[in-house]
Design an enzyme around this catalytic site. Structure first.
Site, PDB file in Angstrom:
ATOM      1  N   ARG A 147       0.815  -1.232   0.000  1.00 34.55           N
ATOM      2  CA  ARG A 147       0.000   0.000   0.000  1.00 34.55           C
ATOM      3  C   ARG A 147       0.844   1.275   0.000  1.00 34.55           C
ATOM      4  O   ARG A 147       0.390   2.330   0.409  1.00 34.55           O
ATOM      5  CB  ARG A 147      -0.983   0.035   1.175  1.00 34.55           C
TER       6      ARG A 147
ATOM      7  N   LYS B  44       3.542  11.508 -11.601  1.00 37.71           N
ATOM      8  CA  LYS B  44       2.659  10.685 -12.439  1.00 37.71           C
ATOM      9  C   LYS B  44       3.349   9.350 -12.656  1.00 37.71           C
ATOM     10  O   LYS B  44       4.481   9.305 -13.151  1.00 37.71           O
ATOM     11  CB  LYS B  44       2.401  11.357 -13.788  1.00 37.71           C
TER      12      LYS B  44
ATOM     13  N   GLU C 113      10.689  18.803 -24.810  1.00 40.61           N
ATOM     14  CA  GLU C 113      10.011  19.064 -23.529  1.00 40.61           C
ATOM     15  C   GLU C 113      10.661  20.249 -22.804  1.00 40.61           C
ATOM     16  O   GLU C 113       9.994  20.958 -22.056  1.00 40.61           O
ATOM     17  CB  GLU C 113      10.027  17.818 -22.634  1.00 40.61           C
TER      18      GLU C 113
ATOM     19  N   LYS D 236       8.434  22.951 -13.824  1.00 39.96           N
ATOM     20  CA  LYS D 236       7.505  21.857 -13.539  1.00 39.96           C
ATOM     21  C   LYS D 236       7.151  21.814 -12.058  1.00 39.96           C
ATOM     22  O   LYS D 236       6.000  21.575 -11.689  1.00 39.96           O
ATOM     23  CB  LYS D 236       8.080  20.512 -14.005  1.00 39.96           C
TER      24      LYS D 236
ATOM     25  N   GLU E 166      -3.751  17.833 -11.663  1.00 40.18           N
ATOM     26  CA  GLU E 166      -4.165  18.304 -12.979  1.00 40.18           C
ATOM     27  C   GLU E 166      -5.632  18.722 -13.053  1.00 40.18           C
ATOM     28  O   GLU E 166      -6.379  18.268 -13.911  1.00 40.18           O
ATOM     29  CB  GLU E 166      -3.855  17.233 -14.044  1.00 40.18           C
TER      30      GLU E 166
ATOM     31  N   ARG F  79      -1.745  22.417 -14.470  1.00 42.98           N
ATOM     32  CA  ARG F  79      -0.890  21.287 -14.876  1.00 42.98           C
ATOM     33  C   ARG F  79      -1.221  20.836 -16.304  1.00 42.98           C
ATOM     34  O   ARG F  79      -0.358  20.314 -17.010  1.00 42.98           O
ATOM     35  CB  ARG F  79      -1.020  20.124 -13.885  1.00 42.98           C
TER      36      ARG F  79
ATOM     37  N   ASN G 142       0.516  19.747 -21.163  1.00 45.83           N
ATOM     38  CA  ASN G 142       0.115  18.917 -22.303  1.00 45.83           C
ATOM     39  C   ASN G 142       0.189  19.676 -23.623  1.00 45.83           C
ATOM     40  O   ASN G 142      -0.328  19.205 -24.634  1.00 45.83           O
ATOM     41  CB  ASN G 142      -1.311  18.383 -22.089  1.00 45.83           C
TER      42      ASN G 142
ATOM     43  N   HIS H  66       0.507  17.849 -26.895  1.00 49.61           N
ATOM     44  CA  HIS H  66       0.286  16.426 -26.650  1.00 49.61           C
ATOM     45  C   HIS H  66      -0.977  15.888 -27.327  1.00 49.61           C
ATOM     46  O   HIS H  66      -1.056  14.693 -27.602  1.00 49.61           O
ATOM     47  CB  HIS H  66       0.242  16.138 -25.145  1.00 49.61           C
TER      48      HIS H  66
ATOM     49  N   HIS I  32      -0.065  13.024 -29.501  1.00 50.15           N
ATOM     50  CA  HIS I  32      -0.522  11.693 -29.113  1.00 50.15           C
ATOM     51  C   HIS I  32      -1.184  10.991 -30.300  1.00 50.15           C
ATOM     52  O   HIS I  32      -0.992   9.787 -30.522  1.00 50.15           O
ATOM     53  CB  HIS I  32      -1.497  11.820 -27.931  1.00 50.15           C
TER      54      HIS I  32
ATOM     55  N   HIS J 281       8.250  10.054 -28.624  1.00 46.81           N
ATOM     56  CA  HIS J 281       7.288  10.929 -27.939  1.00 46.81           C
ATOM     57  C   HIS J 281       7.673  12.408 -28.064  1.00 46.81           C
ATOM     58  O   HIS J 281       6.847  13.245 -28.425  1.00 46.81           O
ATOM     59  CB  HIS J 281       7.186  10.514 -26.465  1.00 46.81           C
TER      60      HIS J 281
HETATM   61  N1  GLY Z   1       4.033  15.090 -18.291  1.00 46.16           N
HETATM   62  C1  GLY Z   1       2.973  15.937 -17.907  1.00 46.16           C
HETATM   63  C2  GLY Z   1       2.739  15.986 -16.436  1.00 46.16           C
HETATM   64  O1  GLY Z   1       3.524  15.481 -15.678  1.00 46.16           O
HETATM   65  O2  GLY Z   1       1.751  16.502 -16.018  1.00 46.16           O
END
Ligand code: GLY
Length: 370
Positions: free
Chosen positions: A123, A145, A187, A229, A239, A243, A247, A250, A254, A268
């Site tokens: 957990r 993430k 990025e 970031k 997000e 946040r 994107n 993206h 994507h 990517h």
């Molecule tokens: N890669 C986008 C984020 O971490 O929100």
């Protein structure tokens, strides 16, 4: 010299250390987090021969043992349920307690699956990120993430789970193939394009130094990116607001990646570069952003050697309807509407949901000719 960037998330706050040669002193930094308990290192078959010996030596020097490292197969295919099951088996097989710490040594795949494993083992156990690619140093290792891919799409199973520490050794980028450096650079440029116009101007002057391996330029680019970031994640961890600006590029990107089967045909970061140019072009077509800014975004990414249009990717028979279909299935679609990250200017991104479908189609049609 080591730069420290703090991700402020209350009790889940942590440091990102950025410096040249940090891997050799990672042991002492890890010991400070684990309290001298032996961590379990998770890495992959490509990173292990390059960087594992240095990490193991630094742990030994710091007086902490390490359990047998877990070496995953390299590549995106590793981010699936089958490899997660094997990884959990290997972690639990080492007889861990709740005080255990995982150390993810590698790129985005290793970081994402290890972070996810840490979030579900007993957990939740601690984990530390040691990203060894430009993309993972400036993006995926920061912000918590974690996850794996499923047959329905990328990163659809996962968690928000913050590391205890991120160690970004910019010297590890020295062994990264140039194409991957460039993909990661997309990025880096993204932070300039979404909120740091002065940084974008710095990249216009110094981007080639970052790409060619100038150590001070690389450290600066990674530090500024991580700070950007950290600021965004600190304000919006899950997000629900800003946040989403991360994107940028993206949604288009994507769809391009999906159309090429998430393969080496289009990395990517390359897809993000093309997608960012398309997002700026769409913003200009909507009259939201000066065309000169869209042109500057395109010119810089092109100048450093990134693709800026689907037409730059050889050997792919793009299909507009297929791309629109992928965009409609993006996980950021809400109530059937695609959220676009657009821009008012270089360094001033925002989200918009009401973009006319015909405009998006026309942009795609034109971009395939470009
Ligand atoms: N890669 C986008 C984020 O971490 O929100």
């Amino acid at each position: 010299m080591t730069d420290t960037v703090r991700v402020e998330l209350g009790p889940r706050s942590y440091d990102i250390l950025v410096g040249d040669g940090l891997l050799a002193e990672a042991g002492a930094r890890i010991a400070a987090v684990t309290g001298r308990r032996a961590p379990i290192i998770v890495t992959d078959s490509e990173v292990a021969p390059r960087h594992l010996p240095t990490l193991l030596a630094s742990l030994e020097q710091a007086g902490i043992a390490s359990a047998d490292p877990i070496i995953l197969p390299a590549g995106e295919k590793t981010k699936d349920f089958a490899h997660l099951a094997d990884l959990m088996d290997a972690i639990l097989g080492r007889g861990i307690e709740r005080s255990a710490t995982l150390v993810a040594l590698g790129g985005g795949v290793v970081g994402d699956i290890t972070g996810f494993a840490a979030s579900i083992a007993l957990r939740g156990i601690d984990f530390i990120q040691i990203p060894t690619t430009l993309l993972s140093q400036v993006d995926s290792s920061v912000g918590g993430k974690t996850g794996i891919n499923t047959r329905q799409g990328k990163n659809l199973v996962g968690s928000f789970y913050q590391p205890k520490l991120v160690i970004a050794d910019t010297a590890t980028l020295g062994t990264l193939p140039q194409r991957h450096v460039l993909a990661g650079y997309a990025e880096v440029a993204k932070y300039g394009l979404i909120r740091l116009p002065a940084f974008f101007a710095w990249l216009e002057e110094n981007g080639s130094k970052v790409i060619d391996g100038d150590s001070a330029a690389r450290r600066h680019a990674v530090r500024v990116s991580c700070q950007a970031k950290a600021d965004i994640v600190g304000a919006d961890e899950r997000e629900s607001g800003d946040r989403a600006l991360l994107n940028l590029g993206h949604t288009f990107g994507h769809a391009l990646e999906a159309a090429t089967g998430f393969s080496d045909t289009l990395l990517h970061g390359e897809a993000v570069a093309i997608g960012m140019v398309m997002a700026f072009d769409l913003s200009a077509r909507l009259g939201l952003c000066p065309a000169t800014d869209a042109a500057r975004a395109r010119a810089h990414l092109q100048a450093v050697g990134l693709p800026v249009s689907p037409a730059d990717i050889p050997g792919v028979a793009w299909d507009v309807n297929e791309l629109l279909g992928h965009m409609a299935k993006d996980k950021k679609v809400k109530d059937g509407r695609i959220t676009f990250v657009l821009a008012r200017a270089l360094g001033d991104a925002f989200t918009l949901r009401n973009v006319a479908g015909e405009l998006v189609r026309a942009l795609l049609v034109d971009s395939l000719k470009a």
